[in-house]
Design an enzyme around this catalytic site. Sequence first.
Site, PDB file in Angstrom:
ATOM      1  N   ALA A 171     -23.112   1.502  88.991  1.00 29.71           N
ATOM      2  CA  ALA A 171     -22.991   0.310  88.154  1.00 29.71           C
ATOM      3  C   ALA A 171     -21.634  -0.357  88.316  1.00 29.71           C
ATOM      4  CB  ALA A 171     -23.216   0.670  86.685  1.00 29.71           C
ATOM      5  N   PHE A 195     -24.017  -7.001  85.753  1.00 27.16           N
ATOM      6  CA  PHE A 195     -23.457  -7.530  84.506  1.00 27.16           C
ATOM      7  C   PHE A 195     -22.264  -8.421  84.851  1.00 27.16           C
ATOM      8  CE2 PHE A 195     -20.643  -7.130  80.780  1.00 27.16           C
ATOM      9  CZ  PHE A 195     -21.519  -7.476  79.759  1.00 27.16           C
ATOM     10  N   ALA A 197     -19.211  -8.931  84.142  1.00 21.82           N
ATOM     11  CA  ALA A 197     -17.852  -8.426  84.350  1.00 21.82           C
ATOM     12  C   ALA A 197     -17.751  -7.434  85.506  1.00 21.82           C
ATOM     13  CB  ALA A 197     -17.344  -7.764  83.072  1.00 21.82           C
ATOM     14  N   LYS A 198     -18.867  -7.071  86.128  1.00 20.94           N
ATOM     15  CA  LYS A 198     -18.829  -6.141  87.248  1.00 20.94           C
ATOM     16  C   LYS A 198     -18.205  -6.827  88.480  1.00 20.94           C
ATOM     17  CE  LYS A 198     -20.924  -2.501  85.445  1.00 20.94           C
ATOM     18  NZ  LYS A 198     -20.931  -2.805  84.013  1.00 20.94           N
ATOM     19  N   PRO A 199     -17.741  -6.031  89.458  1.00 17.38           N
ATOM     20  CA  PRO A 199     -17.149  -6.646  90.654  1.00 17.38           C
ATOM     21  C   PRO A 199     -18.059  -7.686  91.312  1.00 17.38           C
ATOM     22  CG  PRO A 199     -16.595  -4.327  90.614  1.00 17.38           C
ATOM     23  CD  PRO A 199     -17.557  -4.557  89.459  1.00 17.38           C
TER      24      PRO A 199
END
Length: 380
Positions: A171, A195, A197-199
């Site tokens: 994730a 999501f 805010a993920k990389p």
Amino acid sequence: MSAASLEPVRFVDLAAQQARIRERVDAAMARVLDHGQYIMGPEVAEFEAKLSAHCGAAHSIACSSGTDALAMVLMAKGVRPGQAIFCPAFTFVATAEVVAWLGAHIWFVDVDADTFNMDPVSLEVAIKAARAAGQEPVGVIPVDLFGIPADYDAVSKIAAREGLWVLGDAAQSYGARYHNRRVGALAMATATSFFPAKPLGAYGDGGAIFTDDADLADVIRSILFHGKGTSQYDNVRIGMTGRIDTLQAAILIEKLAIFDEEIEARNRIAARYSKLLGSHVATPVVPEGLQSVWAQYTVKLPEGADRAAIQAGMKDKGVPTAVYYAKPLHRQDAYSHHGVAGGELPVTDMLSGAVLSLPMHPYLDEATQDRVVDALIGAL
């Protein structure tokens, strides 16, 4: 200029990235609006093909979220009550949550103090305890915490010996490398999250599953569309609504196009953090041969440090921080009845009281990073 007069630092700066690709994203979204195929439109298959080309997995299946990605793999493997699955306690709840959905036993495993990832020795203790309790061990879910791949060689060796499958929880780590292989091609199956805010993040929820197993991929594609056979009106298994929206796929295609450049920037920023902070706090450790995508830059504070006071002092300087994870999963009320390797997880408990995550994103300039560093050192 005083700290009070400066704009607050952004923990994750999605606006800077959006400014870079806004025209391309707008055009991509417009194409979806024009053709009107909002579910399973052509951008979904295009995105999946680009993911496979990027990570090396034979099959990439875009889906509704990282949590659903994990769940659908477990459903495809027929996880059921009486079985035991092993995961770290030092992670977000989704890793264990999906196991509980299916009624299987969760065994929480300790982590390495430097990488924050699953400790293979603790895993072996947990497997032995599960068997002693009359449970059937079937799978392991290592987590690539904060963007650093888990020790897949060690975990996979134990799993093969014990007859278990491995599902990578990526994730936070899509794009990372493990000895010249990308995350997504390191386990029986891998789940990731998009999501925001993920990389690699969408503008809403999204996720993906990666596997080289064609039969497993076919079952997962059925599950994500209500267990369909020849169509959604021919239901051959229990399924769910696990599809990704076409708009999110279209946005992610544009983000994937710049992703490798952003990974390089994240690594450059992380290296500079470590150089500036190395004599003040314990900085993250990336094992030789691995590359992180730095979903978080997480330090360990000195023993006895008052973390709440440090956070408050940094906040006064306009610098946000976060704690992942102050209450590990084996201490959460909803999971307190599940197994714990060796009866206690000392490293997990230590880290829960010591870690602090700093602003990290590929658009963090040196002047802003200096503010973060100065605020942390000043608050220690």
